[in-house]
Design a protein around this motif. Sequence first.
Motif, PDB file in Angstrom:
ATOM      1  N   GLU A 221       0.939  -1.145   0.181  1.00  0.00           N
ATOM      2  CA  GLU A 221       0.140  -0.109   0.220  1.00  0.00           C
ATOM      3  C   GLU A 221       1.030   1.571  -0.050  1.00  0.00           C
ATOM      4  N   HIS A 222       2.042   1.147   0.282  1.00  0.00           N
ATOM      5  CA  HIS A 222       3.150   2.201  -0.156  1.00  0.00           C
ATOM      6  C   HIS A 222       4.713   1.915   0.038  1.00  0.00           C
ATOM      7  N   ALA A 223       4.901   2.649  -0.881  1.00  0.00           N
ATOM      8  CA  ALA A 223       6.155   2.723  -0.831  1.00  0.00           C
ATOM      9  C   ALA A 223       6.680   3.959  -0.779  1.00  0.00           C
ATOM     10  N   LEU A 224       8.302   3.630   0.240  1.00  0.00           N
ATOM     11  CA  LEU A 224       9.553   4.568   0.172  1.00  0.00           C
ATOM     12  C   LEU A 224      10.479   4.535  -1.021  1.00  0.00           C
ATOM     13  N   PHE A 225      10.919   5.975  -1.687  1.00  0.00           N
ATOM     14  CA  PHE A 225      12.298   6.391  -2.927  1.00  0.00           C
ATOM     15  C   PHE A 225      12.569   6.756  -1.929  1.00  0.00           C
ATOM     16  N   LEU A 226      14.306   5.835  -2.137  1.00  0.00           N
ATOM     17  CA  LEU A 226      15.441   7.020  -1.035  1.00  0.00           C
ATOM     18  C   LEU A 226      16.634   7.083  -2.588  1.00  0.00           C
ATOM     19  N   GLY A 227      17.314   8.483  -2.354  1.00  0.00           N
ATOM     20  CA  GLY A 227      18.156   8.497  -3.279  1.00  0.00           C
ATOM     21  C   GLY A 227      18.748   9.807  -2.400  1.00  0.00           C
ATOM     22  N   ARG A 228      20.001   9.884  -2.412  1.00  0.00           N
ATOM     23  CA  ARG A 228      21.053  10.985  -2.430  1.00  0.00           C
ATOM     24  C   ARG A 228      21.061  11.882  -3.855  1.00  0.00           C
ATOM     25  N   GLY A 229      21.959  12.726  -3.200  1.00  0.00           N
ATOM     26  CA  GLY A 229      22.441  13.702  -4.600  1.00  0.00           C
ATOM     27  C   GLY A 229      21.299  13.981  -6.194  1.00  0.00           C
ATOM     28  N   PRO A 230      22.289  14.071  -7.070  1.00  0.00           N
ATOM     29  CA  PRO A 230      20.944  13.896  -8.172  1.00  0.00           C
ATOM     30  C   PRO A 230      20.262  12.183  -8.281  1.00  0.00           C
ATOM     31  N   PHE A 231      20.367  11.657  -7.759  1.00  0.00           N
ATOM     32  CA  PHE A 231      19.105  10.512  -7.435  1.00  0.00           C
ATOM     33  C   PHE A 231      18.654  10.636  -6.482  1.00  0.00           C
ATOM     34  N   TYR A 232      18.404  11.877  -5.478  1.00  0.00           N
ATOM     35  CA  TYR A 232      17.740  12.399  -4.874  1.00  0.00           C
ATOM     36  C   TYR A 232      15.815  12.603  -5.478  1.00  0.00           C
ATOM     37  N   ILE A 234      15.661  11.248  -9.131  1.00  0.00           N
ATOM     38  CA  ILE A 234      15.519  10.856  -9.965  1.00  0.00           C
ATOM     39  C   ILE A 234      14.533   9.882  -8.894  1.00  0.00           C
ATOM     40  N   ALA A 235      14.436   9.841  -7.541  1.00  0.00           N
ATOM     41  CA  ALA A 235      13.525   9.227  -6.832  1.00  0.00           C
ATOM     42  C   ALA A 235      12.529  10.492  -6.333  1.00  0.00           C
ATOM     43  N   MET A 236      12.296  10.498  -6.604  1.00  0.00           N
ATOM     44  CA  MET A 236      11.429  11.462  -6.594  1.00  0.00           C
ATOM     45  C   MET A 236      10.189  11.173  -7.935  1.00  0.00           C
ATOM     46  N   GLU A 237      10.851  11.194  -9.371  1.00  0.00           N
ATOM     47  CA  GLU A 237      10.263  10.768 -10.566  1.00  0.00           C
ATOM     48  C   GLU A 237       9.424   9.493 -10.046  1.00  0.00           C
ATOM     49  N   GLY A 238      10.459   9.070  -9.563  1.00  0.00           N
ATOM     50  CA  GLY A 238      10.082   6.901  -9.166  1.00  0.00           C
ATOM     51  C   GLY A 238       8.659   6.805  -8.291  1.00  0.00           C
ATOM     52  N   ALA A 239       8.710   7.569  -7.410  1.00  0.00           N
ATOM     53  CA  ALA A 239       7.783   7.960  -6.679  1.00  0.00           C
ATOM     54  C   ALA A 239       6.445   8.710  -7.382  1.00  0.00           C
ATOM     55  N   LEU A 240       6.727   9.534  -7.967  1.00  0.00           N
ATOM     56  CA  LEU A 240       5.486   9.746  -8.781  1.00  0.00           C
ATOM     57  C   LEU A 240       4.642   8.879  -9.669  1.00  0.00           C
ATOM     58  N   LYS A 241       5.961   8.432 -10.202  1.00  0.00           N
ATOM     59  CA  LYS A 241       6.180   7.594 -11.239  1.00  0.00           C
ATOM     60  C   LYS A 241       4.613   6.389 -11.178  1.00  0.00           C
ATOM     61  N   LEU A 242       4.913   5.791  -9.443  1.00  0.00           N
ATOM     62  CA  LEU A 242       4.048   4.486  -9.062  1.00  0.00           C
ATOM     63  C   LEU A 242       2.904   5.025  -8.303  1.00  0.00           C
ATOM     64  N   LYS A 243       2.844   6.392  -8.317  1.00  0.00           N
ATOM     65  CA  LYS A 243       1.931   6.720  -7.526  1.00  0.00           C
ATOM     66  C   LYS A 243       0.351   7.306  -8.395  1.00  0.00           C
ATOM     67  N   GLU A 244       1.036   7.815  -9.456  1.00  0.00           N
ATOM     68  CA  GLU A 244       0.423   8.425 -10.835  1.00  0.00           C
ATOM     69  C   GLU A 244      -0.211   6.898 -11.265  1.00  0.00           C
ATOM     70  N   ILE A 245       0.497   5.994 -11.410  1.00  0.00           N
ATOM     71  CA  ILE A 245      -0.336   5.195 -12.303  1.00  0.00           C
ATOM     72  C   ILE A 245      -0.797   3.952 -11.884  1.00  0.00           C
ATOM     73  N   SER A 246       0.074   2.884 -10.483  1.00  0.00           N
ATOM     74  CA  SER A 246      -0.471   1.973  -9.985  1.00  0.00           C
ATOM     75  C   SER A 246      -1.402   2.548  -8.358  1.00  0.00           C
ATOM     76  N   TYR A 247      -1.528   3.495  -8.102  1.00  0.00           N
ATOM     77  CA  TYR A 247      -1.979   4.389  -7.555  1.00  0.00           C
ATOM     78  C   TYR A 247      -1.716   4.018  -5.996  1.00  0.00           C
ATOM     79  N   ILE A 248      -0.250   2.963  -5.896  1.00  0.00           N
ATOM     80  CA  ILE A 248       0.162   2.653  -4.651  1.00  0.00           C
ATOM     81  C   ILE A 248       0.422   3.992  -3.581  1.00  0.00           C
ATOM     82  N   HIS A 249       0.474   4.481  -2.531  1.00  0.00           N
ATOM     83  CA  HIS A 249       1.064   5.587  -2.090  1.00  0.00           C
ATOM     84  C   HIS A 249       2.373   6.026  -2.484  1.00  0.00           C
ATOM     85  N   ALA A 250       3.627   7.024  -2.798  1.00  0.00           N
ATOM     86  CA  ALA A 250       4.745   6.235  -2.290  1.00  0.00           C
ATOM     87  C   ALA A 250       4.959   7.591  -2.430  1.00  0.00           C
ATOM     88  N   GLU A 251       6.309   7.628  -1.107  1.00  0.00           N
ATOM     89  CA  GLU A 251       7.323   9.043  -1.141  1.00  0.00           C
ATOM     90  C   GLU A 251       8.310   8.636  -1.866  1.00  0.00           C
TER      91      GLU A 251
END
Length: 363
Positions: A221-232, A234-251
């Motif tokens: 039901e939830h997912a946490l995306f972590l990253g540092r530097g420019p991969f932070y 990218i983690a935001m983008e990964g979380a946005l993709k997941l929540k947008e199309i799978s409706y899983i709450h991702a941060e």
Amino acid sequence: DKGPYQHYMLKEIFEQPGVVAETLEGRIYKGRLLEESFGYETRELLDQTRQIHIIACGTSYHAGLVARYWFEDIGIPCMVEVASEYRYRHTVVPEGTLFVTITQSGETADTLAALRGAKDKGYLGSLVVCNVPESSLVRESDVALMTRAGTEIGVASTKAFTTQLVALRLLVLAMAKRMGYTEDDLRGYIEELHSLPRQMEVVLGLNESIEQMARSFSDKEHALFLGRGPFYPIAMEGALKLKEISYIHAEAYPAGELKHGPLALVDEKMPVICALPNDPLLDKVLSNLQEVRARDGELFLFSDQEVKIELDKYQSLTLSDIHPSTAPIVYTVPLQLLAYHVALIKGTDVDQPRNLAKSVTVE
Ligand code: M6R
């Protein structure tokens, strides 16, 4: 036409090596940046640019956040903000600031309003990174740097994002010249861009393994995306993709912030997704992930051949042939595929997620 693909989103993910190559076409050649291709007006603006303000929404905003690391690396101060906030703030504009918008459609209402509002704020001028030549933002900006992603139909932006990053990389290299980098200094970076389509092809080859990974994911039901530097971002983008199309709450969180709150969420039901490139922050991220494991969080990692992961339990996929300057672009692809496969398993409408429109033309 979706061709052999089940969804436009998947087709567009697989188009990325081609459209990235297209976006580079005529702009780099044999290790050189072909600045002439930017046009006289753009080059003149860049000559005077001392700092940059980037304004965008959604995925395009994430592209801006990645670019900030790149601009700062070459000594250019860079501020990035979402258009809907920027519009209503009294920004202080230092002398020599270029106003940059990033937008796939060129029609996003807040981004367009931000551009209009910026006109009398004392900027040097405005540049838009855009995918639609006849759009409002292209018409109203002083100059444009076009991405050549072709029409993007899936509401979840994929190929538009990676081509935006490529265009921004070109802009960074053009600015690097102005900051005193020689052609020799830049050659390596340009070669890395040149080999990007090939690197992306390799990642696309992991599609089936990513589909496997998605199976342990789809009941979450939830997912946490972590990253540092420019991969932070990218983690935001990964979380946005997941929540947008799978409706899983991702941060998404910068991995170093874990202890400042989100660690309280981690237990055996919390999947944690992280890009682990071989970069100077690697050891720090690994120790952040150790914290996750100590709370039984389930780890899903995307990593580099050269990285040794010493954690007690995790699922991982290894990427090869990664170069530091383009790594954020390459690492985006597995996150797009992960979101796609999770959504597919969940049976949601991948190309047309509920409540969303492709182009947000109202505030
Ligand atoms: O056309 P734009 O790039 O200006 O659109 C901005 C956002 O609306 C867009 O990126 C949105 O966040 C996507 N649906 C994300 O996948």
